[in-house]
Design a protein around this motif. Sequence first.
Motif, PDB file in Angstrom:
ATOM      1  N   PHE A 199     -29.855  20.044 -34.323  1.00 12.21           N
ATOM      2  CA  PHE A 199     -30.527  19.329 -35.100  1.00 12.21           C
ATOM      3  C   PHE A 199     -30.050  17.692 -35.264  1.00 12.21           C
ATOM      4  O   PHE A 199     -29.035  17.661 -35.803  1.00 12.21           O
ATOM      5  N   ALA A 200     -30.690  16.874 -35.005  1.00 13.92           N
ATOM      6  CA  ALA A 200     -30.256  15.660 -34.640  1.00 13.92           C
ATOM      7  C   ALA A 200     -30.821  14.663 -35.974  1.00 13.92           C
ATOM      8  O   ALA A 200     -31.517  15.071 -36.687  1.00 13.92           O
ATOM      9  N   CYS A 201     -30.094  13.364 -36.031  1.00 12.67           N
ATOM     10  CA  CYS A 201     -30.635  12.569 -37.193  1.00 12.67           C
ATOM     11  C   CYS A 201     -31.817  11.823 -37.073  1.00 12.67           C
ATOM     12  O   CYS A 201     -32.611  11.349 -37.980  1.00 12.67           O
ATOM     13  N   SER A 202     -32.635  11.726 -35.783  1.00 10.64           N
ATOM     14  CA  SER A 202     -33.694  10.939 -35.591  1.00 10.64           C
ATOM     15  C   SER A 202     -34.224  11.557 -34.092  1.00 10.64           C
ATOM     16  O   SER A 202     -33.500  12.113 -33.648  1.00 10.64           O
ATOM     17  N   VAL A 203     -35.725  11.229 -33.857  1.00 10.06           N
ATOM     18  CA  VAL A 203     -36.045  11.452 -32.640  1.00 10.06           C
ATOM     19  C   VAL A 203     -35.125  10.533 -31.600  1.00 10.06           C
ATOM     20  O   VAL A 203     -34.991  11.093 -30.497  1.00 10.06           O
ATOM     21  N   LYS A 204     -34.797   9.139 -31.814  1.00  6.63           N
ATOM     22  CA  LYS A 204     -34.130   8.291 -30.875  1.00  6.63           C
ATOM     23  C   LYS A 204     -32.547   9.052 -30.949  1.00  6.63           C
ATOM     24  O   LYS A 204     -32.062   9.154 -29.681  1.00  6.63           O
ATOM     25  N   HIS A 205     -32.011   9.611 -31.810  1.00  8.80           N
ATOM     26  CA  HIS A 205     -30.645  10.076 -31.665  1.00  8.80           C
ATOM     27  C   HIS A 205     -30.963  11.463 -30.913  1.00  8.80           C
ATOM     28  O   HIS A 205     -30.014  11.724 -30.122  1.00  8.80           O
ATOM     29  N   SER A 206     -31.709  12.075 -30.978  1.00  4.36           N
ATOM     30  CA  SER A 206     -31.944  13.675 -30.345  1.00  4.36           C
ATOM     31  C   SER A 206     -32.013  13.263 -28.691  1.00  4.36           C
ATOM     32  O   SER A 206     -31.628  13.595 -27.888  1.00  4.36           O
ATOM     33  N   LYS A 207     -32.916  12.062 -28.415  1.00  2.00           N
ATOM     34  CA  LYS A 207     -33.057  11.811 -26.925  1.00  2.00           C
ATOM     35  C   LYS A 207     -31.916  11.169 -26.243  1.00  2.00           C
ATOM     36  O   LYS A 207     -31.600  11.536 -25.257  1.00  2.00           O
ATOM     37  N   PHE A 208     -31.036  10.602 -27.232  1.00  2.00           N
ATOM     38  CA  PHE A 208     -29.958   9.619 -26.575  1.00  2.00           C
ATOM     39  C   PHE A 208     -28.936  11.115 -26.336  1.00  2.00           C
ATOM     40  O   PHE A 208     -28.272  11.026 -25.476  1.00  2.00           O
ATOM     41  N   LEU A 209     -28.751  11.944 -27.292  1.00  2.00           N
ATOM     42  CA  LEU A 209     -27.637  13.000 -27.016  1.00  2.00           C
ATOM     43  C   LEU A 209     -28.096  13.845 -25.831  1.00  2.00           C
ATOM     44  O   LEU A 209     -27.369  14.232 -24.982  1.00  2.00           O
ATOM     45  N   VAL A 210     -29.312  14.071 -25.616  1.00  2.65           N
ATOM     46  CA  VAL A 210     -30.010  15.020 -24.726  1.00  2.65           C
ATOM     47  C   VAL A 210     -29.786  14.210 -23.346  1.00  2.65           C
ATOM     48  O   VAL A 210     -29.088  14.593 -22.121  1.00  2.65           O
ATOM     49  N   SER A 211     -30.053  12.772 -23.347  1.00  2.00           N
ATOM     50  CA  SER A 211     -29.782  12.164 -22.011  1.00  2.00           C
ATOM     51  C   SER A 211     -28.277  12.114 -21.653  1.00  2.00           C
ATOM     52  O   SER A 211     -28.076  12.239 -20.453  1.00  2.00           O
ATOM     53  N   VAL A 212     -27.524  11.878 -22.602  1.00  2.00           N
ATOM     54  CA  VAL A 212     -26.198  11.901 -22.129  1.00  2.00           C
ATOM     55  C   VAL A 212     -25.759  13.306 -21.738  1.00  2.00           C
ATOM     56  O   VAL A 212     -24.764  13.338 -20.741  1.00  2.00           O
ATOM     57  N   CYS A 213     -25.985  14.280 -22.239  1.00  2.00           N
ATOM     58  CA  CYS A 213     -25.660  15.784 -21.859  1.00  2.00           C
ATOM     59  C   CYS A 213     -26.266  15.954 -20.708  1.00  2.00           C
ATOM     60  O   CYS A 213     -25.414  16.430 -19.496  1.00  2.00           O
ATOM     61  N   ASN A 214     -27.585  15.549 -20.030  1.00  2.00           N
ATOM     62  CA  ASN A 214     -28.119  15.708 -18.885  1.00  2.00           C
ATOM     63  C   ASN A 214     -27.191  14.989 -17.612  1.00  2.00           C
ATOM     64  O   ASN A 214     -27.046  15.465 -16.647  1.00  2.00           O
ATOM     65  N   TYR A 215     -26.759  13.553 -18.130  1.00  2.00           N
ATOM     66  CA  TYR A 215     -26.125  12.934 -17.273  1.00  2.00           C
ATOM     67  C   TYR A 215     -24.699  13.470 -16.993  1.00  2.00           C
ATOM     68  O   TYR A 215     -24.112  13.296 -15.754  1.00  2.00           O
ATOM     69  N   LEU A 216     -24.099  14.236 -17.916  1.00  2.00           N
ATOM     70  CA  LEU A 216     -22.690  15.100 -17.654  1.00  2.00           C
ATOM     71  C   LEU A 216     -22.791  16.201 -17.199  1.00  2.00           C
ATOM     72  O   LEU A 216     -22.086  16.964 -17.189  1.00  2.00           O
ATOM     73  N   GLY A 217     -24.176  16.603 -16.849  1.00  2.00           N
ATOM     74  CA  GLY A 217     -24.337  17.972 -16.145  1.00  2.00           C
ATOM     75  C   GLY A 217     -24.613  19.286 -17.103  1.00  2.00           C
ATOM     76  O   GLY A 217     -24.511  20.250 -16.603  1.00  2.00           O
TER      77      GLY A 217
END
Length: 538
Positions: free
Chosen positions: A412-430
């Motif tokens: 559960f993220a703080c905002s839409v932007k925050h959620s997308k940011f965390l997801v993009s970093v996770c995907n980038y890290l595999g």
Amino acid sequence: MLAKLSKSQIIELIGEELYAQITEFLDAINSSANEEDELEIYVKKNMIKLLLSFATSTKLMTQQFWKNLLNQLGTQERLDFFERSELNPEINGEQLVQSCLKHEFINYSLNPDSLFSAVEKRLEIETCRAPATPYKSLKTYQTKIFEEACQKLSVPRNRFIIQMPTGSGKTRTAMELVAYHLNSTKGIKDVLWLAHSVDLVDQAAESFAELWSHIGSFDTDLRMVDGTRKGLTPQPTKPSFVASTLQSMISHISPANEKANAVKTRFSLIVVDEAHMSLAPTYQKLIHGLISGGGTLVGLTATPGRNAENAEENERLAKFYFQNVISLATPENTTVFDHLRNIGIMSRTRTEALQGAEVELTQQQLVDIREHFSIPKKVLETLGNDQIRNIEIIAKLRQLVKDQPNCRIILFACSVKHSKFLVSVCNYLGIPAGHVDGTTPAVRRRSLLKNFKDGTLQILSNYGVLSTGFDAPKTDVVFIARPTASIVLYSQMIGRGLRGPNIGGTTDCLIINVRDNLRGLPDPDDIYDYFNLYFENP
């Protein structure tokens, strides 16, 4: 093909502000960031990989985008590409988008499995067939709730609340009551199920359709009412189950609607999912209008009131439902939670705390929080942009995945932007991750939820949509990366991980709370401690 894009085009597709934020963040967590300048091809390759972490970007999901890239290939280059990628040169439309994306994902060592999955949307009106095979019966504790509810249902114009902890099957129990009522009702009378989101409406419809196919005594209509589905028309010729959002139903009983009175008299039973919603002025007016036709009102809740602090509001909720509450009975000297854990209905849940950030609130923000029990969006955005806080979150996610490679995490993220940011970093890290919010297209959302349930996605991050109406029993970790002043919202969030092994869930579940010091607010323990009985911390 994406290698044909220039670096500036890649940055534009990602978004300059977001690209700067992510690259700065990755530099902070990547120990190799201090290395000498890399060759441009590797820098660009990393940029493309980052772009693909946003594979749901509108531009990347269009046929024209990929056609333009294909047109940049020379004749021989084009032939080589189709031979190498094993794509059909004649494909078009969505198939072209899917094929090109899948090829690029594989090319840049990303997992393409979670990209697409077709999930059909329910029609406005369906026919639910009578039973063909036996159905699983209610658990003993659910049967006792059901039997008591049936007695209260026999009182004309009655109102009552069914209170069961999150994860203990209150929807399943309530649907048994709905089916009993429909089976025993004479004449054409409908049951109305009210929820505050489309997700909850779809969940109710699925639960009813499954149950009715086993215990229904006649064919009945399942009618969906929300922003796009108008299942109340035409007039029914047999008893129906109507699943509607609260907001959509308001328009059907408004004075401007000439058929409003006919709608009111159709419902002999009205069920309000998340009963605390009943006290909102617009919804209270709606409910009063609906029960004026003589129907019985049933509220469902997992919490004893709207919040822990406001006793007056809790009393109003109880009074609205005639002080009638049906709750679980347990063996002597056993709490509800211990009993449910002992019989495998609830998981054995523990909590961990992660250090968050410090934010000083203004007097107006404090007033807003105390009146509405929600953290202002500006405060949530500030927390979502805090780099040190995000480093801690990503570090914890990486550790969880390393320690338990097959774990499934709802975040559960703080905002839409925050959620997308965390997801993009996770995907980038595999780490396979997906994001949903209120604007995510329905087909895409259902696809992501399906992929999370079957394990293709390890992390499902969201803002504002998965606290209710989402059924994913096998959830290993609930990661609460947003603060809340609402006991109801916190209950709903932790509820995503409470389902035990005997009802398809997990034996154990970890709840991670990011503890932010919002100076001026009561300590977060004022909410966390309220749920101590849900957890089994040493």
